[in-house]
Design an enzyme around this catalytic site. Structure first.
Site, PDB file in Angstrom:
ATOM      1  N   ASP A   1      -2.628   9.396  -4.375  1.00 34.26           N
ATOM      2  CA  ASP A   1      -3.804   9.029  -3.591  1.00 34.26           C
ATOM      3  C   ASP A   1      -3.993   7.516  -3.706  1.00 34.26           C
ATOM      4  OD1 ASP A   1      -6.393   8.599  -2.629  1.00 34.26           O
ATOM      5  OD2 ASP A   1      -7.172  10.459  -3.500  1.00 34.26           O
ATOM      6  N   ILE A   2      -4.122   6.817  -2.593  1.00 34.99           N
ATOM      7  CA  ILE A   2      -4.290   5.354  -2.680  1.00 34.99           C
ATOM      8  C   ILE A   2      -5.580   4.973  -3.419  1.00 34.99           C
ATOM      9  CG2 ILE A   2      -2.856   4.643  -0.712  1.00 34.99           C
ATOM     10  CD1 ILE A   2      -5.501   4.488   0.943  1.00 34.99           C
TER      11      ILE A   2
ATOM     12  N   THR B   1      -6.564  -0.770  13.890  1.00 32.37           N
ATOM     13  CA  THR B   1      -6.718  -0.191  15.220  1.00 32.37           C
ATOM     14  C   THR B   1      -7.545  -1.091  16.133  1.00 32.37           C
ATOM     15  OG1 THR B   1      -7.875   1.616  16.352  1.00 32.37           O
ATOM     16  CG2 THR B   1      -8.632   1.111  14.156  1.00 32.37           C
TER      17      THR B   1
ATOM     18  N   GLU C   1      -9.866   0.053  17.781  1.00 35.62           N
ATOM     19  CA  GLU C   1     -11.199   0.676  17.849  1.00 35.62           C
ATOM     20  C   GLU C   1     -12.252  -0.135  17.089  1.00 35.62           C
ATOM     21  OE1 GLU C   1     -11.176   4.953  17.584  1.00 35.62           O
ATOM     22  OE2 GLU C   1      -9.104   5.051  18.239  1.00 35.62           O
TER      23      GLU C   1
ATOM     24  N   TYR D   1     -15.029   6.407  11.836  1.00 32.81           N
ATOM     25  CA  TYR D   1     -13.618   6.025  11.660  1.00 32.81           C
ATOM     26  C   TYR D   1     -13.440   4.525  11.846  1.00 32.81           C
ATOM     27  CZ  TYR D   1      -8.811   5.033  13.174  1.00 32.81           C
ATOM     28  OH  TYR D   1      -7.556   4.462  13.336  1.00 32.81           O
TER      29      TYR D   1
ATOM     30  N   PRO E   1      -9.617  21.118  26.336  1.00 36.09           N
ATOM     31  CA  PRO E   1     -11.006  20.629  26.220  1.00 36.09           C
ATOM     32  C   PRO E   1     -11.125  19.139  26.544  1.00 36.09           C
ATOM     33  CG  PRO E   1     -10.026  20.905  24.041  1.00 36.09           C
ATOM     34  CD  PRO E   1      -8.969  21.298  25.015  1.00 36.09           C
TER      35      PRO E   1
ATOM     36  N   ARG F   1     -17.793  13.736  23.278  1.00 33.31           N
ATOM     37  CA  ARG F   1     -17.792  13.277  21.881  1.00 33.31           C
ATOM     38  C   ARG F   1     -19.015  12.383  21.670  1.00 33.31           C
ATOM     39  NH1 ARG F   1     -12.519   9.901  20.331  1.00 33.31           N
ATOM     40  NH2 ARG F   1     -11.656  11.884  19.648  1.00 33.31           N
TER      41      ARG F   1
HETATM   42  P1  NAD Z   1      -2.048  10.069  10.394  1.00 33.46           P
HETATM   43  O1  NAD Z   1      -3.395  10.701  10.200  1.00 33.46           O
HETATM   44  O2  NAD Z   1      -1.015  10.757  11.211  1.00 33.46           O
HETATM   45  O3  NAD Z   1      -1.375   9.819   8.956  1.00 33.46           O
HETATM   46  C1  NAD Z   1      -2.100   9.336   7.869  1.00 33.46           C
HETATM   47  C2  NAD Z   1      -1.246   9.506   6.618  1.00 33.46           C
HETATM   48  O4  NAD Z   1      -1.983   8.956   5.513  1.00 33.46           O
HETATM   49  C3  NAD Z   1      -0.942  10.967   6.268  1.00 33.46           C
HETATM   50  O5  NAD Z   1       0.414  11.105   5.909  1.00 33.46           O
HETATM   51  C4  NAD Z   1      -1.849  11.257   5.078  1.00 33.46           C
HETATM   52  O6  NAD Z   1      -1.326  12.233   4.189  1.00 33.46           O
HETATM   53  C5  NAD Z   1      -1.935   9.882   4.432  1.00 33.46           C
HETATM   54  N1  NAD Z   1      -3.149   9.717   3.634  1.00 33.46           N
HETATM   55  C6  NAD Z   1      -4.434  10.005   4.027  1.00 33.46           C
HETATM   56  N2  NAD Z   1      -5.278   9.759   3.020  1.00 33.46           N
HETATM   57  C7  NAD Z   1      -4.538   9.303   1.973  1.00 33.46           C
HETATM   58  C8  NAD Z   1      -4.846   8.875   0.652  1.00 33.46           C
HETATM   59  N3  NAD Z   1      -6.097   8.877   0.211  1.00 33.46           N
HETATM   60  N4  NAD Z   1      -3.834   8.445  -0.136  1.00 33.46           N
HETATM   61  C9  NAD Z   1      -2.558   8.436   0.310  1.00 33.46           C
HETATM   62  N5  NAD Z   1      -2.203   8.857   1.539  1.00 33.46           N
HETATM   63  C10 NAD Z   1      -3.181   9.274   2.355  1.00 33.46           C
HETATM   64  O7  NAD Z   1      -2.347   8.606  10.925  1.00 33.46           O
HETATM   65  P2  NAD Z   1      -1.550   7.717  11.993  1.00 33.46           P
HETATM   66  O8  NAD Z   1      -1.989   8.077  13.357  1.00 33.46           O
HETATM   67  O9  NAD Z   1      -0.109   7.723  11.653  1.00 33.46           O
HETATM   68  O10 NAD Z   1      -2.160   6.285  11.666  1.00 33.46           O
HETATM   69  C11 NAD Z   1      -1.580   5.457  10.658  1.00 33.46           C
HETATM   70  C12 NAD Z   1      -2.361   4.163  10.576  1.00 33.46           C
HETATM   71  O11 NAD Z   1      -2.328   3.492  11.829  1.00 33.46           O
HETATM   72  C13 NAD Z   1      -3.842   4.361  10.236  1.00 33.46           C
HETATM   73  O12 NAD Z   1      -4.229   3.343   9.356  1.00 33.46           O
HETATM   74  C14 NAD Z   1      -4.546   4.227  11.578  1.00 33.46           C
HETATM   75  O13 NAD Z   1      -5.847   3.737  11.407  1.00 33.46           O
HETATM   76  C15 NAD Z   1      -3.645   3.216  12.267  1.00 33.46           C
HETATM   77  N6  NAD Z   1      -3.619   3.312  13.751  1.00 33.46           N
HETATM   78  C16 NAD Z   1      -3.373   4.509  14.364  1.00 33.46           C
HETATM   79  C17 NAD Z   1      -3.310   4.569  15.752  1.00 33.46           C
HETATM   80  C18 NAD Z   1      -2.998   5.860  16.484  1.00 33.46           C
HETATM   81  O14 NAD Z   1      -3.062   5.892  17.708  1.00 33.46           O
HETATM   82  N7  NAD Z   1      -2.633   6.936  15.794  1.00 33.46           N
HETATM   83  C19 NAD Z   1      -3.496   3.402  16.510  1.00 33.46           C
HETATM   84  C20 NAD Z   1      -3.743   2.197  15.844  1.00 33.46           C
HETATM   85  C21 NAD Z   1      -3.778   2.165  14.454  1.00 33.46           C
HETATM   86  P1  TYD Z   2      -7.746  10.807  20.545  1.00 32.18           P
HETATM   87  O1  TYD Z   2      -6.331  11.211  20.733  1.00 32.18           O
HETATM   88  O2  TYD Z   2      -8.594  11.549  19.569  1.00 32.18           O
HETATM   89  O3  TYD Z   2      -7.724   9.244  20.191  1.00 32.18           O
HETATM   90  P2  TYD Z   2      -8.962   8.189  20.057  1.00 32.18           P
HETATM   91  O4  TYD Z   2     -10.237   8.917  19.994  1.00 32.18           O
HETATM   92  O5  TYD Z   2      -8.628   7.527  18.767  1.00 32.18           O
HETATM   93  O6  TYD Z   2      -8.838   7.296  21.238  1.00 32.18           O
HETATM   94  O7  TYD Z   2      -8.487  10.853  21.948  1.00 32.18           O
HETATM   95  C1  TYD Z   2      -8.001  10.136  23.062  1.00 32.18           C
HETATM   96  C2  TYD Z   2      -9.017  10.314  24.187  1.00 32.18           C
HETATM   97  O8  TYD Z   2      -9.017  11.688  24.601  1.00 32.18           O
HETATM   98  C3  TYD Z   2     -10.443   9.999  23.777  1.00 32.18           C
HETATM   99  O9  TYD Z   2     -11.114   9.381  24.874  1.00 32.18           O
HETATM  100  C4  TYD Z   2     -11.056  11.360  23.490  1.00 32.18           C
HETATM  101  C5  TYD Z   2     -10.311  12.266  24.460  1.00 32.18           C
HETATM  102  N1  TYD Z   2     -10.122  13.665  23.985  1.00 32.18           N
HETATM  103  C6  TYD Z   2     -10.509  14.746  24.797  1.00 32.18           C
HETATM  104  O10 TYD Z   2     -11.025  14.565  25.916  1.00 32.18           O
HETATM  105  N2  TYD Z   2     -10.320  16.024  24.320  1.00 32.18           N
HETATM  106  C7  TYD Z   2      -9.764  16.260  23.105  1.00 32.18           C
HETATM  107  O11 TYD Z   2      -9.638  17.446  22.710  1.00 32.18           O
HETATM  108  C8  TYD Z   2      -9.355  15.149  22.284  1.00 32.18           C
HETATM  109  C9  TYD Z   2      -8.744  15.371  20.938  1.00 32.18           C
HETATM  110  C10 TYD Z   2      -9.549  13.869  22.778  1.00 32.18           C
END
Ligand code: NAD
Ligand code: TYD
Length: 375
Positions: free
Chosen positions: A63-64, A139, A141, A182, A237, A313
């Site tokens: 765990d980090i 991100t 966001e 988040y 959804p 949401r």
């Molecule tokens: P993910 O949820 O798929 O993976 C997260 C990983 O972190 C998992 O393997 C989980 O087990 C691990 N983890 C969670 N809590 C932990 C802890 N306390 N200690 C150690 N490991 C832990 O996430 P992702 O979509 O791959 O995103 C990765 C990173 O990129 C995140 O920091 C996210 O904010 C960032 N990010 C994601 C997106 C996206 O679209 N998915 C876009 C921009 C930035």
């Molecule tokens: P998501 O993949 O959760 O990414 P983020 O919220 O980080 O952008 O959602 C992408 C978009 O899709 C967001 O506008 C929320 C919408 N969404 C739905 O309409 N239905 C769903 O079931 C989910 C998971 C997301």
């Protein structure tokens, strides 16, 4: 075998992290990669099956937030670089359980920063002749939400410097205005990374990326959830009216950017990563339906009747759009895939990897799904 350097990649069993680990392990055989991951519901070692036997790859379940363990790991392995992706990453879960997001995203990042500083600072930020670096993945966001000034979308707007749904973009200078628990937690972690750079001189940098899509994404996020639901003809959804806009990037393009920035970016800097690829949710969903239908041999568009508009949401950000000009001009990065090509690859991957999907959707997944969507 001796290695040139050792890097920790956190969250390497997750979606983006697994692509980054795979890229580094295969591209840099002289670099030892330690994948540090707690294996939450979102972490899955099956994401890395193809590289698990490589001599330069090690997995550590931790765990980090566990400062002593992380500190020991950095010290005992002479780690000179950390690429930090571990996080709680799903907005809907953050609305239900903000504490977990503050713990992992804020305190976890702080624990890593402090563990790295503890070893690196007395060594003059250099380990075994290698300059140290802390690279924090964040991100778009954190910047909040943009307006939808062209709700119908105008693809030609780009020629005058704007996006199809509005003129403005998030740049590296945009003020932070996170709305969800988040993004608030991610914003806080970004500030801590910059504070370690500014206060202690830690060589550190941050990137802010748009929505990623591609293989190995947990099917609670829009694209894999909907592909899976279309396959089983379950309701889709759509939050609100489906008018929200997201900027989508293929995950391997993000991993390539991370590699480039880790090796060539400048300390103390921020780089935005995005593909100038904005889509209104409902339009994207229709493309997904047509693609899944075609690949499964169903009449194209037949599954549009699955679209189900549900309660929006809470605090749903309207539009995200990233300006990644700095990254292009400074380091020459550009996305390699057209969106249609990326979606086709992604749909085929999920439909060809039913075992992976069935594996990650077993266990607690259905109870989460039922609680979220009441189905
Ligand atoms: P993910 O949820 O798929 O993976 C997260 C990983 O972190 C998992 O393997 C989980 O087990 C691990 N983890 C969670 N809590 C932990 C802890 N306390 N200690 C150690 N490991 C832990 O996430 P992702 O979509 O791959 O995103 C990765 C990173 O990129 C995140 O920091 C996210 O904010 C960032 N990010 C994601 C997106 C996206 O679209 N998915 C876009 C921009 C930035
Ligand atoms: P998501 O993949 O959760 O990414 P983020 O919220 O980080 O952008 O959602 C992408 C978009 O899709 C967001 O506008 C929320 C919408 N969404 C739905 O309409 N239905 C769903 O079931 C989910 C998971 C997301």
């Amino acid at each position: 075998m001796g290695f040139d350097r050792t890097l920790i990649i956190t969250g390497g069993a997750g979606f983006i992290g697994s692509h980054v680990v795979r890229l580094f392990v295969t591209k840099y055989p002289g670099t030892r990669i330690i994948n540090l991951d707690k294996l939450t519901y979102a972490g899955n070692l099956a994401n890395l099956k193809d590289i698990e036997g490589k001599p330069n790859y090690t997995f550590v379940k931790a765990d980090i937030c566990d400062y002593e363990t992380v500190r020991g790991l950095v010290r005992d392995n002479n780690v000179s670089g950390i690429i930090h992706l571990a996080a709680e990453s799903h907005v809907d879960r953050s609305i239900v359980d903000p504490f977990t997001f503050a713990r992992t995203n804020v305190m976890g990042t702080l624990s890593l920063l402090q563990a790295a500083r503890d070893y690196w600072e007395p060594a003059g930020w250099e380990i075994g002749g290698k300059p140290c670096r802390f690279y924090h993945i964040s991100t778009d966001e954190v910047y909040g939400a943009l307006e939808l000034t062209r709700p119908e979308g105008d693809p030609s707007a780009g020629e005058s410097g704007g996006g199809p749904f509005g003129d403005d973009f998030f740049t590296e200078e945009t003020k932070y205005r996170p709305h969800s628990p988040y993004s608030a937690a991610k914003a806080s972690s970004d500030h801590f990374v910059r504070a370690y750079h500014d206060t202690y001189g830690m060589p550190a940098l941050v990137t802010n990326c748009s929505n990623n899509y591609g293989p190995y994404q947990f099917p609670e996020k829009l694209i894999p959830l909907f592909i899976n639901n279309i396959r089983y003809r379950r309701p889709l959804p759509v939050y609100g009216k489906g008018e929200n806009v997201r900027d989508w990037l293929y995950v391997e393009d993000h991993a390539r950017a991370i590699d480039l920035i880790f090796h060539n970016g400048r300390d103390g800097e921020t780089y935005n990563i995005g593909g100038f690829n904005e889509w209104k949710n409902i339009d994207l969903i229709k493309v997904l339906i047509r693609t899944v239908d075609r690949v499964l041999g169903r009449p194209e568009g037949a599954d549009e009747d699955l679209i189900t508009f549900v309660t929006d949401r809470k605090g749903h950000d309207m539009r995200y759009a990233i300006d990644s000009t700095k990254l292009k001009e400074e380091l020459g990065w550009e996305p390699s895939l057209q969106f249609e090509e990326g979606i086709e690859k992604t749909v085929r991957w999920y439909l060809d990897n039913q075992d992976w999907l069935d594996n990650v959707t077993s266990g607690d997944y259905m109870s989460y799904y039922e609680k979220m969507y009441g189905v």
